[in-house]
Write an enzyme that holds these catalytic residues in place. Structure first.
Site, PDB file in Angstrom:
ATOM      1  N   CYS A   1      -1.387   5.327  34.674  1.00 31.46           N
ATOM      2  CA  CYS A   1      -2.759   5.112  35.173  1.00 31.46           C
ATOM      3  C   CYS A   1      -2.692   4.489  36.572  1.00 31.46           C
ATOM      4  CB  CYS A   1      -3.542   4.192  34.234  1.00 31.46           C
ATOM      5  SG  CYS A   1      -5.258   4.030  34.767  1.00 31.46           S
ATOM      6  N   ASP A   2      -2.809   5.331  37.581  1.00 29.58           N
ATOM      7  CA  ASP A   2      -2.623   4.911  38.981  1.00 29.58           C
ATOM      8  C   ASP A   2      -3.421   3.673  39.368  1.00 29.58           C
ATOM      9  OD1 ASP A   2      -2.213   8.110  40.669  1.00 29.58           O
ATOM     10  OD2 ASP A   2      -0.777   6.548  40.099  1.00 29.58           O
ATOM     11  N   PRO A   3      -4.767   3.662  39.058  1.00 32.59           N
ATOM     12  CA  PRO A   3      -5.604   2.546  39.558  1.00 32.59           C
ATOM     13  C   PRO A   3      -5.592   1.301  38.673  1.00 32.59           C
ATOM     14  CG  PRO A   3      -6.982   4.226  38.560  1.00 32.59           C
ATOM     15  CD  PRO A   3      -5.575   4.745  38.496  1.00 32.59           C
TER      16      PRO A   3
ATOM     17  N   GLN B   1       3.357  13.012  43.758  1.00 35.92           N
ATOM     18  CA  GLN B   1       3.775  11.870  42.947  1.00 35.92           C
ATOM     19  C   GLN B   1       4.854  12.351  41.981  1.00 35.92           C
ATOM     20  OE1 GLN B   1      -0.630  11.174  42.252  1.00 35.92           O
ATOM     21  NE2 GLN B   1       0.168   9.142  41.752  1.00 35.92           N
TER      22      GLN B   1
END
Ligand code: CEZ
Length: 802
Positions: A479-481, A355
């Site tokens: 914050c990915d999710p 990422q």
């Protein structure tokens, strides 16, 4: 087991650290890890191993006993009876007793047990049956191979007859084809498989895959066994039926789950010892096994491989060594943290498409170890930027690499990290030549300077704001999710807005410090935009005592006291201190709210209360188990942002207190369950909801925390930070640390420093080689030269704000 300390921290002859755990039961999930550029193995104290290699995509050579979903390395990896491992059954042929080493699967209480983690090896020293056993594993600098040594010595006065049975799990390789047998010419058990596929194209794509796993020994076995189920028989792994007979049955696996087991019957006279070497790993075909045997089997080959691998891992030596009179703190900071930081920069978490935010932050850490690598990484990252300024979701490290998993989900934050992380590279190197590098784009062969790439990224961020001037979050930011706040295209992120303001100000500060030639109007625009964002965040997102986390697509402000769960998020508070959005009163309000709601014995949680049910205008984060990962764990990456921010606003005592909580140590080992050899990506949170599990380590050593933690230690605690004219000295030691000494390598100058707080001075005094320094920048440091720096600080007050 005698009441030895749970673990000890020793120092090797070469000054490197060695952690020794004296029980396989007290910290059952304790692990160490070894890697090279193509493979990583996480080794558990009981003998379980989680390993993978790159070809170039991640692949296995020792599988679980059933088909496994391919995924990125998960936190809280669970071990189970048939979990892949490297075990050694040992039969005392005289008494018929059988144990297994290092502990699993038979779990026999051993007379002596020591699980030892070195910089480049993992070792067990065990005594039982009057035998002294050493089991050691190391990897190699560049090959896909585990190098094992098993040595057994008879400590008794009587002759002993034993059988040693290395049991290396291979597991369920393929539903298309898997088999294993013993190849006499190679003296190896060779397990062949075919990576399953159904599309013709994949046949050609898979032709190069290393679908064969081999286990080779330097000693011809008395017998062997390659068939998992038959080896266990009715006895199972705890009492394998195959061990009942005098000799193993030389049983093949034919479309049956393979295993690699050999038997070495060995009489040992008193004081006699026998050593075995084993090689284990993946190959494309058996010709490779021959080459690897030539290269690594044999005493001198082994010594050479160990030396080369040791030198490889020792490249992780970074620019700071400290002595704070706290051995475990110093040991971690001086050895294990730089090792983990190097692992991140060296192998990019074993992904071919890391990422972008991870890639840039991990390489920020490399600036403290090998800044050339940081330079190359930053150029590669911007070369994959779109001409419209958008930074990619992931950086492709391989020509065939594709964006996978989370990189197929649009995240809005990738543009903020370069201007922010570039400051460490420039502070460490003053290498402004990077800024005039001409680099193309992912979607255009047009070349633009590195400066222009940065500004296109900042402009892209500024254009991605709503009518309020707040940053759209798309399907996630840092914050990915957090994927459903803005998936309809309206939701905004407080964190990303503040991070954008911080990135703008950081870039402008760098332009001032390094006299970077940017257009004055552009410079003013960025300063103005940062102010405007900070003002907008205050106008729409300051709630009572802290900043909310964002506004959803439907206009709901969340992350405030009005919420039942997710009342307060840590990141907006930290980054409001970094961007300048929070004034001193707000800072104190936030710090108080954080102390009341987020601080736990293991550190600061990233949000609280953890979500216990799905919230459809926030997303996947709320579905994670409370206290796990982003849903309210002590997520160390977020915690270190807070610590770094506290240092920026002079909260040095609190920053140091939280920094110490983050470090794994003997004191917190029984709670974390890990050894002090890496910072985990999180410790369980939900402290007020699920206190029972709180503090447990995720045992996942992939985390963006390392580079920021090292930055805090070098630039903040020791306050030995590079700048355009040299090394700026501004230590931020806490009241609790009377003295701090050490060595700082800066642009190849070696500065030995002593920092002490004393009532005798009211202002900081600097002496360099006994000469008083006016100001606080050491401008005359020469590469290769040694210097003695004395820093005398006025007494630091207990109450936080300095
Ligand atoms: O991945 C990390 C990312 O590598 O999560 C961080 C993010 O900033 C890092 O870049 C916070 O979200 O998809 C998931 O649910 C996972 O939880 C990932 O978000 C997480 C991995 O577990 C690694 O920790």
């Amino acid at each position: 087991m005698s009441e030895l300390p749970l673990f000890t921290i020793d120092t090797e002859l070469d000054g490197l650290s060695r952690i020794k755990l004296s029980s396989p039961i007290k910290l059952p999930n304790a692990t160490g890890y070894l890697w090279n550029r193509a493979m990583v193995m996480q080794v558990n104290c009981r003998g379980y191993v989680n390993s993978q290699f790159m070809q170039p995509e991640p692949a296995k050579y020792s599988y679980a006993p059933n088909m496994e979903a391919k995924s990125f390395i998960q936190p809280e990896h669970s071990y189970f009876s048939h979990h892949p491992g490297r075990f050694f059954y040992l039969k005392d042929e005289d008494s018929g007793e059988i144990i297994s080493l290092p502990y699993e699967p038979k779990r026999v209480q051993l007379d002596k047990f020591s699980f030892e983690l070195g910089n480049s090896d993992i070792t067990w020293l065990i005594e039982h049956f009057g035998l002294q056993i050493t089991i050691k594993v190391n990897l190699t600098k560049e090959d896909l191979i585990e190098c094992w040594l098993f040595s057994v010595k008879n400590l008794t006065e009587t002759k002993k007859n034993i059988s040693v049975y290395p049991y290396f799990s291979i597991g369920y390789m393929s539903w298309m084809n898997q088999s294993a047998t013993f190849d006499k010419s190679l003296n190896a058990i060779v397990a062949h498989s075919v990576t399953p596929y159904q599309k013709v194209a994949d046949y050609f794509a898979n032709k190069q895959l290393k679908d064969t796993t081999f286990f080779l020994s330097d000693t011809p076995p008395t017998a062997w066994h390659a068939n998992q189920k038959d080896f266990e028989g009715e006895g199972g792994l705890h009492q394998p039926s195959a061990l009942v007979a005098e000799n193993l049955g030389n049983v093949e696996a034919r479309y049956e789950t393979p295993v690699a087991v050999m038997q070495f019957q060995q009489p040992l006279l008193p004081n006699e010892h026998k050593t075995y070497q084993f090689l284990f790993g993946p190959v494309k075909d058996t010709s490779e096994i021959d080459e690897l045997r030539e290269k690594y089997l044999g005493h001198s080959q082994r010594q050479k491989a160990i030396k080369t691998y040791h030198e490889y891992i020792s490249q992780s030596e970074a620019c700071l060594t400290i002595n704070s009179n706290n051995d475990s703190f110093d040991d971690f900071v001086n050895h294990w943290l730089p090792r983990q930081m190097y692992y991140h920069g060296d192998v990019n978490r074993l992904s071919t498409d890391p990422q972008t935010r991870n890639y840039i932050q991990d390489n920020m850490g490399m600036a403290f170890i090998n800044s050339k690598q940081t330079r190359e990484a930053y150029i590669l990252a911007v070369s994959q930027q779109a001409i419209n300024g958008a930074m990619p979701e992931g950086v492709l490290l391989h020509s065939d690499a594709k964006l996978k998993y989370i990189n197929q989900v649009p995240h809005a934050d990738h543009g903020v990290w370069l201007p922010i992380c570039l400051s460490v590279y420039l502070n460490e190197t003053a290498d402004v030549s990077l800024l005039s590098e001409m680099i193309t784009f992912a979607d255009s062969s047009q070349e633009q300077s590195f400066i222009c790439h940065i500004e296109l990224a900042l402009d892209y961020l500024l254009n991605a704001t709503d009518r309020r001037g707040l940053s759209f979050i798309e399907q996630g930011d840092w914050c990915d999710p957090m994927n459903m706040v803005g998936y309809k295209g309206q939701g905004v992120s407080t964190w990303l807005s503040l991070a954008t303001a911080y990135a703008l100000n950081t870039w402008c500060d760098l332009c001032n410090e390094y006299n970077i030639d940017i257009n004055q109007q552009k410079y003013n625009e960025y300063r103005f935009a940062a102010k405007a964002i900070n003002a907008a965040v205050n106008k729409y997102l300051w709630h009572g005592q802290w900043f909310a986390r964002g506004i959803t697509d439907d206009g709901r402000v969340f992350g405030t006291d009005k919420d039942l769960e997710g009342k307060i998020f840590l990141n907006p508070q930290s980054w409001s201190m970094l961007s300048g959005a929070a004034n001193e009163h707000q800072q104190l309000d936030m710090i108080e709210a954080i102390s009341e709601q987020l601080i736990t014995p293991q550190g600061v949680m990233m949000l609280a209360p953890s979500y216990t049910r799905m919230v459809e205008d926030i997303g996947r984060i709320t579905q994670k188990h409370p206290g796990v990962s982003e849903n309210g764990s002590v997520y160390n990456h977020a915690a270190i942002f807070y610590i770094y921010a506290l240092y920026q606003v002079g909260q040095n005592n609190l920053a140091f207190e939280l920094l110490c909580k983050m470090l794994p140590s003997l004191d917190n080992a029984e709670i974390t369950g890990q050894l002090p050899v890496y910072i985990p990506n999180y410790y369980r949170g939900a402290f007020y909801q699920f206190p029972e599990q709180a503090g447990r380590s995720s045992h996942l050593f992939n985390t963006g925390t390392t580079s920021w933690l090292y930055r805090c230690l070098v630039e903040e605690l020791c306050g030995l930070k590079g700048c355009a004219s040299g090394l700026r000295v501004a230590p931020k030691i806490p009241a609790s640390l009377q003295k701090l000494s050490g060595q700082r390598i800066f642009r190849e100058a070696i500065v030995n420093f002593d920092i002490e707080q004393t009532k005798e001075v009211l202002n900081m005094e600097l002496l360099l080689d006994k000469h008083i320094i006016t100001g606080n920048v050491l401008t005359c440091l020469q590469a290769g030269q040694h210097y003695q720096l004395q820093v005398r600080l006025p007494k630091v007050s207990e109450d936080n704000v300095q």
